[in-house]
Scaffold this motif. Structure first.
Motif, PDB file in Angstrom:
ATOM      1  N   GLY A  76     -31.201 -32.102  71.048  1.00 48.30           N
ATOM      2  CA  GLY A  76     -32.132 -32.231  69.926  1.00 48.30           C
ATOM      3  C   GLY A  76     -33.455 -32.835  70.334  1.00 48.30           C
ATOM      4  N   PRO A  77     -34.435 -32.783  69.391  1.00 47.02           N
ATOM      5  CA  PRO A  77     -35.829 -33.109  69.728  1.00 47.02           C
ATOM      6  C   PRO A  77     -36.052 -34.545  70.214  1.00 47.02           C
ATOM      7  N   ARG A  78     -35.327 -35.487  69.628  1.00 50.91           N
ATOM      8  CA  ARG A  78     -35.579 -36.884  70.009  1.00 50.91           C
ATOM      9  C   ARG A  78     -35.272 -37.113  71.489  1.00 50.91           C
ATOM     10  N   LEU A  79     -34.086 -36.652  71.919  1.00 52.14           N
ATOM     11  CA  LEU A  79     -33.686 -36.887  73.316  1.00 52.14           C
ATOM     12  C   LEU A  79     -34.447 -35.961  74.264  1.00 52.14           C
ATOM     13  N   ALA A  80     -34.831 -34.788  73.760  1.00 55.77           N
ATOM     14  CA  ALA A  80     -35.661 -33.894  74.577  1.00 55.77           C
ATOM     15  C   ALA A  80     -36.994 -34.584  74.870  1.00 55.77           C
ATOM     16  N   ALA A  81     -37.565 -35.204  73.840  1.00 56.28           N
ATOM     17  CA  ALA A  81     -38.845 -35.897  74.021  1.00 56.28           C
ATOM     18  C   ALA A  81     -38.671 -37.091  74.958  1.00 56.28           C
ATOM     19  N   PHE A  82     -37.602 -37.841  74.764  1.00 51.95           N
ATOM     20  CA  PHE A  82     -37.363 -39.029  75.600  1.00 51.95           C
ATOM     21  C   PHE A  82     -37.209 -38.645  77.070  1.00 51.95           C
ATOM     22  N   SER A  83     -36.468 -37.570  77.309  1.00 55.86           N
ATOM     23  CA  SER A  83     -36.172 -37.202  78.704  1.00 55.86           C
ATOM     24  C   SER A  83     -37.256 -36.321  79.321  1.00 55.86           C
ATOM     25  N   GLY A  84     -38.053 -35.675  78.467  1.00 58.93           N
ATOM     26  CA  GLY A  84     -39.031 -34.718  78.983  1.00 58.93           C
ATOM     27  C   GLY A  84     -38.410 -33.377  79.321  1.00 58.93           C
ATOM     28  N   LEU A  85     -37.163 -33.173  78.883  1.00 57.49           N
ATOM     29  CA  LEU A  85     -36.457 -31.927  79.188  1.00 57.49           C
ATOM     30  C   LEU A  85     -36.283 -31.107  77.913  1.00 57.49           C
ATOM     31  N   GLU A  86     -36.793 -29.887  77.943  1.00 58.44           N
ATOM     32  CA  GLU A  86     -36.735 -29.051  76.730  1.00 58.44           C
ATOM     33  C   GLU A  86     -35.333 -28.519  76.477  1.00 58.44           C
ATOM     34  N   ARG A  87     -34.591 -28.319  77.550  1.00 57.46           N
ATOM     35  CA  ARG A  87     -33.247 -27.720  77.395  1.00 57.46           C
ATOM     36  C   ARG A  87     -32.191 -28.726  77.849  1.00 57.46           C
ATOM     37  N   LEU A  88     -31.988 -29.722  76.986  1.00 59.95           N
ATOM     38  CA  LEU A  88     -31.044 -30.798  77.290  1.00 59.95           C
ATOM     39  C   LEU A  88     -29.792 -30.628  76.430  1.00 59.95           C
ATOM     40  N   TRP A  89     -28.631 -30.643  77.071  1.00 64.88           N
ATOM     41  CA  TRP A  89     -27.362 -30.436  76.390  1.00 64.88           C
ATOM     42  C   TRP A  89     -26.415 -31.599  76.655  1.00 64.88           C
ATOM     43  N   LEU A  90     -25.497 -31.795  75.726  1.00 68.10           N
ATOM     44  CA  LEU A  90     -24.522 -32.874  75.864  1.00 68.10           C
ATOM     45  C   LEU A  90     -23.113 -32.298  75.795  1.00 68.10           C
ATOM     46  N   LYS A  91     -22.240 -32.788  76.660  1.00 74.06           N
ATOM     47  CA  LYS A  91     -20.821 -32.428  76.586  1.00 74.06           C
ATOM     48  C   LYS A  91     -20.100 -33.691  76.131  1.00 74.06           C
ATOM     49  N   ASN A  92     -19.618 -33.638  74.888  1.00 76.45           N
ATOM     50  CA  ASN A  92     -19.148 -34.871  74.270  1.00 76.45           C
ATOM     51  C   ASN A  92     -17.680 -35.163  74.568  1.00 76.45           C
ATOM     52  N   GLU A  93     -17.457 -35.713  75.745  1.00 76.21           N
ATOM     53  CA  GLU A  93     -16.098 -36.033  76.183  1.00 76.21           C
ATOM     54  C   GLU A  93     -15.522 -37.264  75.479  1.00 76.21           C
ATOM     55  N   THR A  94     -16.357 -37.947  74.687  1.00 77.35           N
ATOM     56  CA  THR A  94     -15.838 -39.090  73.912  1.00 77.35           C
ATOM     57  C   THR A  94     -14.858 -38.612  72.842  1.00 77.35           C
ATOM     58  N   GLN A  95     -14.857 -37.306  72.586  1.00 77.64           N
ATOM     59  CA  GLN A  95     -13.977 -36.747  71.554  1.00 77.64           C
ATOM     60  C   GLN A  95     -12.551 -36.505  72.032  1.00 77.64           C
ATOM     61  N   ASN A  96     -12.266 -36.879  73.266  1.00 77.00           N
ATOM     62  CA  ASN A  96     -10.896 -36.739  73.752  1.00 77.00           C
ATOM     63  C   ASN A  96      -9.990 -37.777  73.073  1.00 77.00           C
ATOM     64  N   PRO A  97      -8.667 -37.565  73.110  1.00 77.38           N
ATOM     65  CA  PRO A  97      -7.757 -38.423  72.337  1.00 77.38           C
ATOM     66  C   PRO A  97      -7.926 -39.927  72.569  1.00 77.38           C
ATOM     67  N   THR A  98      -8.178 -40.358  73.800  1.00 78.84           N
ATOM     68  CA  THR A  98      -8.371 -41.799  73.998  1.00 78.84           C
ATOM     69  C   THR A  98      -9.846 -42.142  74.239  1.00 78.84           C
ATOM     70  N   GLY A  99     -10.730 -41.227  73.897  1.00 83.84           N
ATOM     71  CA  GLY A  99     -12.149 -41.545  73.917  1.00 83.84           C
ATOM     72  C   GLY A  99     -12.857 -41.383  75.244  1.00 83.84           C
ATOM     73  N   SER A 100     -12.199 -40.774  76.223  1.00 86.36           N
ATOM     74  CA  SER A 100     -12.912 -40.486  77.474  1.00 86.36           C
ATOM     75  C   SER A 100     -12.327 -39.238  78.138  1.00 86.36           C
TER      76      SER A 100
END
Ligand SMILES: *Cc1c(COP(=O)(O)O)cnc(C)c1O
Length: 405
Positions: A76-100
């Motif tokens: 999204g735009p906030r983190l894209a602006a912070f990082s300077g990267l237009e195509r920034l993606w996140l893989k949300n591994e915190t969603q695993n059963p024990t959080g990692s």
């Protein structure tokens, strides 16, 4: 026929002699002939679809707690602006059963313990792996034994004991020494202690590469940034991509970005200084307590791979880690400090021109924010107080503030 291969010298060992590391200290990986002919096939679970890429004879859904299948989302735009990267993606591994992401490796550890008829899952962990092993042992009806250092946060210890694990906190001058001592005693007590970098966990982390391949329909990002400690996650991801490439399913592997805390950067320092060997760190402290291997076994292989494949490496200061944690939270993702390191790192790499603005970058959000509450003492905590009598007056005052919050 399965075998274990030493990752640098390519020495081979029989699979039955399942060790965490080769005699020469190198990491071991599972290999077998004909892997390049493996193909995905239909199946309900990821490990069923990629069964031909995995070394297990029996994979029982009853060992699973529903790990994997985690969201791949645009930052999204906030983190894209912070990082300077237009195509920034996140893989949300915190969603695993024990959080990692550790849960993916715990699943394969259960598969292997079952195949070998072992009654106990044993590990040395700063927290997340122990928590994950405890949960998966509970699910499979195995005993869990977890050795932890003194600095392991309560949020990680409490669930371990609640899942029924035997937790042993070991006083030691540093974590690397403690780990070495425990591993040294394992044989005497007939325990196979799994570490974060062992060959069987790596087979579990490979599944993330396969999941990304499915989620992106083969259009993988240019870079994947990974907070790195024992190196198992990084090795597993790359092994998965290499195997997809060998099977002809992808043309190129994403380039990895090795990320560590500046206070403990045994691999990143070596890469920056042009050294071939891990530069050991001891007696350090970092808020990113999930990435505290100061002298990771098998780390030399990561250094060699980084050179051979043009990976990037960056470290982040304590202030940069906390800032990245705040930025991610302000965009909606609450992660533990270790997981936030990658955002700070890619921002610096972009600023230095090492990554181009249009290149696509994926950050592995490895662990959930609730796993370390103590660290939040370093973050702002602004709760306004009122009472029933004063609430109208206080609200009027706050809403007339220009800040409005
Ligand atoms: C374990 C862990 C890491 C590091 O992974 P390694 O496989 O040890 O390199 C990073 N972040 C979190 C949250 C972890 O739990």
């Amino acid at each position: 026929m399965l075998k274990l291969v030493s990752t640098l010298t390519r020495d081979e060992y029989p699979f039955a002699q399942l060790e965490e590391f080769a005699g020469n200290g190198e990491a071991l990986e599972v290999a077998w002939p004909g892997l390049e002919r493996a193909r995905p096939r239909p199946g309900r679970h990821l490990w069923e679809r990629f069964a031909e890429f995995l070394p297990f004879e029996r994979m029982d859904a009853r060992a699973s707690l529903g790990e994997g299948n985690t969201p791949l989302v645009e930052a999204g735009p906030r983190l894209a602006a912070f990082s300077g990267l237009e195509r920034l993606w996140l893989k949300n591994e915190t969603q695993n059963p024990t959080g990692s992401f550790k849960d993916r490796g715990s699943l394969t550890c259960v598969f292997m313990a079952r195949e070998r008829g072992e009654p106990t899952l044993a590990t040395v962990s700063t927290g997340n792996m122990g928590h994950s092993i405890a949960a998966y042992a509970a699910r499979a009806g195995l005993r869990a034994l977890v050795f932890v250092p003194e600095f392991a946060p309560r949020e990680k210890l409490l669930p371990m004991t609640l899942h029924g694990a035997t937790v042993i906190k070991v006083r030691a001058p540093d974590y690397a020494l403690m780990k070495q001592t425990v591993l040294g005693l394992a044989g005497e007590f007939n325990l196979r202690i799994v570490s974060g970098n062992g060959p069987i966990r790596v087979e579990g982390y490979k599944l993330t590469a396969f999941e990304l391949y499915e989620q992106t329909r083969g259009e993988l990002p240019d870079y994947i940034a990974v907070p790195t400690s024992a190196c198992g996650h990084l090795r597993g991801l790359f092994k998965g991509f290499r195997e997809l490439q060998a099977a002809g399913l992808i043309r190129r592997c994403p380039r990895m970005i090795v990320v560590q805390a500046a206070n403990n950067s045994p691999i990143v320092s070596a890469l920056k200084q042009g050294a071939e060997h891990v530069i050991p760190f001891a007696n350090f402290h970092t808020v990113a307590e999930a990435i505290t291997s100061g002298n990771p076994m098998g780390g030399d292989e990561i250094i060699a791979k980084a050179r051979a494949h043009g990976w990037l490496a960056e470290d982040v200061t304590e202030a940069e880690i906390l800032e990245a944690q705040r930025q991610l939270a302000a965009a909606g993702w609450f992660v533990e400090p270790a997981a936030a390191t990658t955002l700070g790192a890619v921002r610096k790499l972009r600023a230095a021109g090492r990554i181009a603005a249009g290149e696509s970058v994926l950050l592995m959000l490895t662990g959930a924010g609730l796993k370390d509450l103590g660290v939040l003492e370093h973050q702002p905590f602004a709760v306004r107080e009122s009472s029933l009598d004063a609430l109208r007056r206080d609200l009027a005052r706050w809403f007339s503030d220009s800040s409005g919050r």
